[in-house]
Enzyme design. Structure first.
Site, PDB file in Angstrom:
ATOM      1  N   LYS A 155       0.818  -1.209   0.000  1.00 47.90           N
ATOM      2  CA  LYS A 155       0.000   0.000   0.000  1.00 47.90           C
ATOM      3  C   LYS A 155       0.863   1.276   0.000  1.00 47.90           C
ATOM      4  O   LYS A 155       0.437   2.318  -0.462  1.00 47.90           O
ATOM      5  CB  LYS A 155      -0.932   0.023   1.211  1.00 47.90           C
ATOM      6  CG  LYS A 155      -1.840  -1.180   1.389  1.00 47.90           C
ATOM      7  CD  LYS A 155      -2.912  -1.275   0.328  1.00 47.90           C
ATOM      8  CE  LYS A 155      -4.022  -2.255   0.675  1.00 47.90           C
ATOM      9  NZ  LYS A 155      -3.634  -3.673   0.638  1.00 47.90           N
TER      10      LYS A 155
HETATM   11  C1  LIG Z   1      -4.265  -4.815   0.138  1.00 50.30           C
HETATM   12  C2  LIG Z   1      -3.492  -6.061   0.072  1.00 50.30           C
HETATM   13  C3  LIG Z   1      -3.753  -7.048  -0.891  1.00 50.30           C
HETATM   14  C4  LIG Z   1      -4.890  -6.936  -1.875  1.00 50.30           C
HETATM   15  O1  LIG Z   1      -4.693  -5.912  -2.823  1.00 50.30           O
HETATM   16  P1  LIG Z   1      -5.916  -5.356  -3.678  1.00 50.30           P
HETATM   17  O2  LIG Z   1      -5.396  -4.187  -4.421  1.00 50.30           O
HETATM   18  O3  LIG Z   1      -6.973  -4.965  -2.664  1.00 50.30           O
HETATM   19  O4  LIG Z   1      -6.378  -6.457  -4.558  1.00 50.30           O
HETATM   20  C5  LIG Z   1      -2.946  -8.168  -0.919  1.00 50.30           C
HETATM   21  N1  LIG Z   1      -1.940  -8.338  -0.031  1.00 50.30           N
HETATM   22  C6  LIG Z   1      -1.676  -7.424   0.917  1.00 50.30           C
HETATM   23  C7  LIG Z   1      -0.576  -7.687   1.888  1.00 50.30           C
HETATM   24  C8  LIG Z   1      -2.426  -6.252   1.008  1.00 50.30           C
HETATM   25  O5  LIG Z   1      -2.146  -5.342   1.955  1.00 50.30           O
END
Ligand SMILES: *Cc1c(COP(=O)(O)O)cnc(C)c1O
Length: 495
Positions: free
Chosen positions: A113
């Site tokens: 993120k």
């Molecule tokens: C948010 C997240 C995901 C999923 O990503 P999306 O963009 O919501 O599909 C997968 N793995 C981790 C560790 C995340 O923080």
């Protein structure tokens, strides 16, 4: 370049307007009217460039009301050391001749993120200036763990903003909880919600659609905004790391220009993999995007049948960021695959709201099958994968990344496809110490931050410094509210 809503083509906005507004008033998501093309020259010119330059050049293609200088500045600030603990920012780890891991967790909060949320606050505040917004933005976030901390870190002490994060009281790991509740900054607030992630998310949506609260906040000089991946400002920076991975494979000779590669992405809200689809649409040589799910496999079923049906049990798994039944960003994919038919997208989305399901026609199913593959991974297989990979290669991965690596293996077995593949690695294993220790055969009785040291000792792998530093941190934010107390909590924060 103009942006339009996935549900209505008549609305045309600039990139700054799309980022400032977040969500379209018709409930749709903002999408670019057309996609810029990546040429061979453009891609090969990025091979020798650092990540910040790769990112700035991709952003420039989409955000044409921002100057190249401004984007260079934001990318330089967002993607640099010591905020990231690796000089490559988004390094590739080569496992074997045809498999690499794209490590997107070297940023300040140890989850992918950060790749978007380190730069998005800069894009958002610049967009607010460009659209002559004089009110202060209050960012509301409902999080299942990773988004909350990354958004807090990104918006911490950013002038003209406040940020408030709601997390499910018992729905996040101890490491994630302390990461959030110990957040510094004078414009931040963190509140636990007595409920699960869906309750927190529903609560935030209800606050957004409350007109009397909006008027009340407006009079005090605030407006509400979102840092979730529905905002275009979070999506566009993610395209950059797909291009960056391709550049790195060119640089190390794994591929030559034009060779196709596959990406396998652990998927929840469909934001990460959608950015990969956009990169493919722009001309990056990607053969398949493999969508990996845990036990919550609504997307696996959708990809194979064309039926999206959220009427099913919800499972709490060891990969909580993928525990999701409604993947919001799928709307953007439907829009492209259905040839920008806003009426069709609207009908699907109202089907989802009213009956919890929708179905797409044959031609869309065929389009999906051409570009995507899907697969699911059980809890047991997640554990086995972590253990096997560590046993064989001494390479430690987190639960989400394990889901993707397992699904990639299944895909290869089923299809015989030998195309070089990149597994998108989305979190540091040290964010999910209890699950990772258990996968490695340890019995775990608590879930506290002391497990960070235990995992380091067992594996010899160093934890990211900000996670190790949690030992000395104590929580600043202790409030818990019921779901129907969330609105009051916002009022008090902005009083
Ligand atoms: C948010 C997240 C995901 C999923 O990503 P999306 O963009 O919501 O599909 C997968 N793995 C981790 C560790 C995340 O923080």
């Amino acid at each position: 370049m103009r942006y339009q809503s996935t549900r209505d083509a008549s609305l045309k906005l600039t990139s700054a307007e799309a980022i400032a507004r977040g969500l379209s008033i018709d409930g749709g998501l903002f999408v670019p009217e057309s996609f810029p093309k990546l040429t061979e020259d453009m891609i090969t010119s990025l091979v020798s460039k650092p990540y910040k330059d790769r990112a700035a050049r991709i952003l420039e293609l989409f955000l044409d009301d921002f100057s190249a200088e401004a984007l260079d500045q934001y990318a330089g600030e967002a993607y640099s050391q010591p905020g990231y603990d690796h000089p490559a920012i988004a390094p590739l780890y080569k496992l074997d001749a045809e498999t690499a891991f794209l490590e997107l967790w070297h940023g300040p909060t140890s989850a992918f993120k950060d790749m978007a949320l380190q730069i998005m606050p800069r894009l958002l505040t610049a967009s607010l200036r460009k659209t002559n917004e004089s009110r202060e933005a209050c960012i509301l976030v409902a999080t299942s763990g990773d988004t909350g901390k990354a958004a807090l870190e990104g918006f911490c002490d950013v002038p003209g903003t406040r940020i408030m994060v709601f997390y499910p009281q018992d729905g996040v790991s101890d490491v994630q909880k302390l990461q959030m509740t110990s957040q510094s900054g004078s414009n931040v607030n963190v509140v636990a919600v007595n409920g699960n992630f869906d309750d927190a998310q529903t609560g935030v949506k209800a606050i957004f659609s409350d007109e009397s609260l909006r008027t009340e906040l407006d009079e005090k000089g605030f407006f509400l905004s979102s840092a979730n991946s529905i905002n275009w400002g979070r999506l566009v920076p993610q395209i950059a790391y797909y291009v960056s991975a391709y550049c790195d494979l060119l640089a190390d000779g794994t591929i030559k220009y034009g060779d196709e590669i596959n990406f396998c992405v652990p998927t929840g809200n469909f934001g990460n993999i959608l950015a990969g689809y956009y990169a493919k649409k722009m001309g990056l040589p990607i053969k398949k995007l493999i969508c990996a799910s845990n036990r919550n496999d609504v997307l696996t079923d959708f990809i194979s049948t064309g039926v999206y049906d959220k009427n099913r049990p919800f499972f709490t798994t060891s990969s909580p960021s993928m525990d999701i039944l409604v993947s919001s960003n799928l709307e953007r994919l439907l829009f492209e695959l259905a040839e920008k038919d806003g009426a069709f997208v609207s009908a699907c989305m109202s089907g989802l709201t009213q009956n919890g399901r929708y179905e797409v026609p044959e031609n869309v199913i065929a389009e999906i099958a051409d570009k995507f593959a899907g697969g699911r991974c059980s809890e047991d297989d997640t554990d086995k994968t972590i253990k096997e990979l560590f046993g064989k290669y001494k390479y430690l991965i987190d639960t989400h990344t394990a889901v993707a690596y397992k699904v990639l293996g299944d895909y290869r077995t089923e299809t015989g496809d030998k195309t070089p593949a990149v597994v998108v690695s989305t979190a540091s294993p040290f964010k999910f110490c209890d699950s990772v220790l258990q996968a490695l055969g340890q019995s775990v009785t608590s879930g506290g931050v002391e497990l960070i040291g235990a995992l380091e000792n067992l594996t010899g792998c160093p934890a990211p410094a900000p996670l190790s530093a949690l030992h000395d941190k104590s929580p600043r934010f202790l409030d818990t509210v019921p779901v129907d107390g969330m609105k009051q909590a916002v009022r008090e924060f902005l009083k």
